[in-house]
Design a protein around this motif. Sequence first.
Motif, PDB file in Angstrom:
ATOM      1  N   HIS A 114      42.063  44.223  30.584  1.00  0.00           N
ATOM      2  CA  HIS A 114      42.408  45.490  29.934  1.00  0.00           C
ATOM      3  C   HIS A 114      41.159  46.331  29.723  1.00  0.00           C
ATOM      4  O   HIS A 114      41.144  47.544  30.000  1.00  0.00           O
ATOM      5  N   ASN A 115      40.096  45.704  29.245  1.00  0.00           N
ATOM      6  CA  ASN A 115      38.848  46.417  29.013  1.00  0.00           C
ATOM      7  C   ASN A 115      38.214  46.864  30.319  1.00  0.00           C
ATOM      8  O   ASN A 115      37.682  47.985  30.420  1.00  0.00           O
ATOM      9  N   GLN A 116      38.244  46.021  31.337  1.00  0.00           N
ATOM     10  CA  GLN A 116      37.654  46.389  32.629  1.00  0.00           C
ATOM     11  C   GLN A 116      38.370  47.581  33.247  1.00  0.00           C
ATOM     12  O   GLN A 116      37.742  48.446  33.869  1.00  0.00           O
ATOM     13  N   ALA A 117      39.691  47.644  33.067  1.00  0.00           N
ATOM     14  CA  ALA A 117      40.440  48.764  33.632  1.00  0.00           C
ATOM     15  C   ALA A 117      40.137  50.063  32.893  1.00  0.00           C
ATOM     16  O   ALA A 117      39.942  51.116  33.515  1.00  0.00           O
ATOM     17  N   ILE A 118      40.074  50.011  31.565  1.00  0.00           N
ATOM     18  CA  ILE A 118      39.870  51.227  30.776  1.00  0.00           C
ATOM     19  C   ILE A 118      38.419  51.688  30.807  1.00  0.00           C
ATOM     20  O   ILE A 118      38.125  52.853  31.119  1.00  0.00           O
ATOM     21  N   GLN A 119      37.505  50.804  30.485  1.00  0.00           N
ATOM     22  CA  GLN A 119      36.104  51.202  30.339  1.00  0.00           C
ATOM     23  C   GLN A 119      35.369  51.313  31.666  1.00  0.00           C
ATOM     24  O   GLN A 119      34.491  52.160  31.820  1.00  0.00           O
ATOM     25  N   GLN A 120      35.708  50.437  32.630  1.00  0.00           N
ATOM     26  CA  GLN A 120      34.977  50.422  33.888  1.00  0.00           C
ATOM     27  C   GLN A 120      35.773  51.008  35.050  1.00  0.00           C
ATOM     28  O   GLN A 120      35.201  51.303  36.098  1.00  0.00           O
ATOM     29  N   GLY A 121      37.083  51.152  34.872  1.00  0.00           N
ATOM     30  CA  GLY A 121      37.901  51.629  35.983  1.00  0.00           C
ATOM     31  C   GLY A 121      37.880  50.678  37.160  1.00  0.00           C
ATOM     32  O   GLY A 121      38.008  51.094  38.317  1.00  0.00           O
ATOM     33  N   ARG A 122      37.750  49.389  36.882  1.00  0.00           N
ATOM     34  CA  ARG A 122      37.565  48.418  37.956  1.00  0.00           C
ATOM     35  C   ARG A 122      38.874  48.120  38.668  1.00  0.00           C
ATOM     36  O   ARG A 122      39.931  48.041  38.050  1.00  0.00           O
ATOM     37  N   TYR A 123      38.790  47.966  39.961  1.00  0.00           N
ATOM     38  CA  TYR A 123      39.938  47.541  40.763  1.00  0.00           C
ATOM     39  C   TYR A 123      40.120  46.048  40.536  1.00  0.00           C
ATOM     40  O   TYR A 123      39.219  45.247  40.784  1.00  0.00           O
ATOM     41  N   LEU A 124      41.323  45.638  40.073  1.00  0.00           N
ATOM     42  CA  LEU A 124      41.563  44.263  39.644  1.00  0.00           C
ATOM     43  C   LEU A 124      42.451  43.476  40.591  1.00  0.00           C
ATOM     44  O   LEU A 124      43.031  42.469  40.202  1.00  0.00           O
ATOM     45  N   GLY A 125      42.539  43.911  41.833  1.00  0.00           N
ATOM     46  CA  GLY A 125      43.254  43.131  42.827  1.00  0.00           C
ATOM     47  C   GLY A 125      44.633  43.692  43.131  1.00  0.00           C
ATOM     48  O   GLY A 125      45.086  44.685  42.563  1.00  0.00           O
ATOM     49  N   GLY A 126      45.296  43.047  44.062  1.00  0.00           N
ATOM     50  CA  GLY A 126      46.606  43.491  44.494  1.00  0.00           C
ATOM     51  C   GLY A 126      46.512  44.365  45.736  1.00  0.00           C
ATOM     52  O   GLY A 126      45.428  44.711  46.205  1.00  0.00           O
TER      53      GLY A 126
END
Length: 455
Positions: free
Chosen positions: A181-193
């Motif tokens: 959740h933090n990586q998506a919001i703060q870093q905008g990181r692509y988390l797979g899929g």
Amino acid sequence: MPVPPADTADLLAQWLNGKKPTTTTATRPDHGSGLRFAFYGRTSTTRHQDRVSSQGWQRDMAEHLIAGHGQIVAAFFDTGTSRRIPWKQRPQATQLIASISAPERSVDAIVVGEYERAFAGTQFATLYTWCTRHGIQLWLPETGGPVDLANRDHRTLLSLLATQSQREVLRARHRVLAAMHNQAIQQGRYLGGRPPYGYQLVDAGPHPNPADARWGRRLQRLAPDPLTAPHVAWMFRQRLAGHSIASIARHLNERGVPCPSSADPDRNRHRTRGAWTLRTVAVILANPRYTGRQTWNRRATDPSGPASMPALSAKAAHPALVTELDFVAAQQVRAARPTTDGRVRRFALAGLIHCGVCDRRLDSHWNHGRATYRCRHGHTSTQRADQPRPKTIYIREDYLVEEISIRLGEEGNDGHVAPALDRPRHRRVAAALRDSGKIIVCDRAGWRLQEIDSS
């Protein structure tokens, strides 16, 4: 006299453990004495865990536990299986249970290397009852030997282990979700899929974790796909111009634009490489990642904590295919046009009219200011109009209501409605059909009432 190589390893192990070698011949275990044990172990994933290492340390724990009591004669190890899955649904655990249930069973006891690796919830109690019924002992390192639920200390310990096992699952889940959740919001990181249609994956630099970076792991991000990105932009322009989702899908099919399963077959092996559908276009038009903002967990079903809620990156994480303003405007476009007089369109007989040609239910359709029903025999707005099909069946609701009212005898001889029937006529007819268990069947010859087939 030189010591044979096979014995040298045993002597070296004795020396390393501080034991004085007493003979040059290694002591071999006697496989014919003691209990016959079946070892069981489990590892959750294959991507982030080494099966050989995990199975090795679990078996070492089991070997140490049963030393002097018997030997392991069979091993069963489940890989990629969650502890929450019941034993009868785990492949290796199923084989273990089957081997014990066989008439000529070859084991006397089951030993596991760690409670949390094998059990969760009430699984241990279920297996213990089953083992007791078959005369099989169940050994755990935590109890230092065979479990005896008649022992109060064992019951207390097993209750604590069950709670601890469940807590470990929930704690690990919470930590992973909170981090993502933090990586998506703060870093905008692509988390797979799978990347959305219109995007492709490109390198985004080394992994931020130094250890992972040294192993060569790298991040990825989304970038516009030169072949499919223009089609996504075109879809949003069409939607903003007021076109329906059906017309957008139909034009894509007529132009021969490859749908997602055709454009990226390697990542869509679970889908057929067919044509554009209403749902495919609707999902694309509702995906906020086309604005350049990264999203994660959009379909969250557990609102128990902030980490389980949908996440949207605080800033753009990749190039946008549509502006945020246009994206929000596209969500407000309604395919169904409002009525000119502001009234709500109601279809009293919806679901009660069936096609006598193809056995489909007729679609509700507003035509020339009145409620009608039609059947296009499987044809949709995404298909070309020149495709061969039976002629569309149309029928007006007011015509059906009038005819059915006469058929059901709602009117008296003077043509007036009976006083008890004070509801609007179309609602009375619909209620009468449902109460009597009948439907309307329409075909080229006209319409008829038919009993609902309960089979």
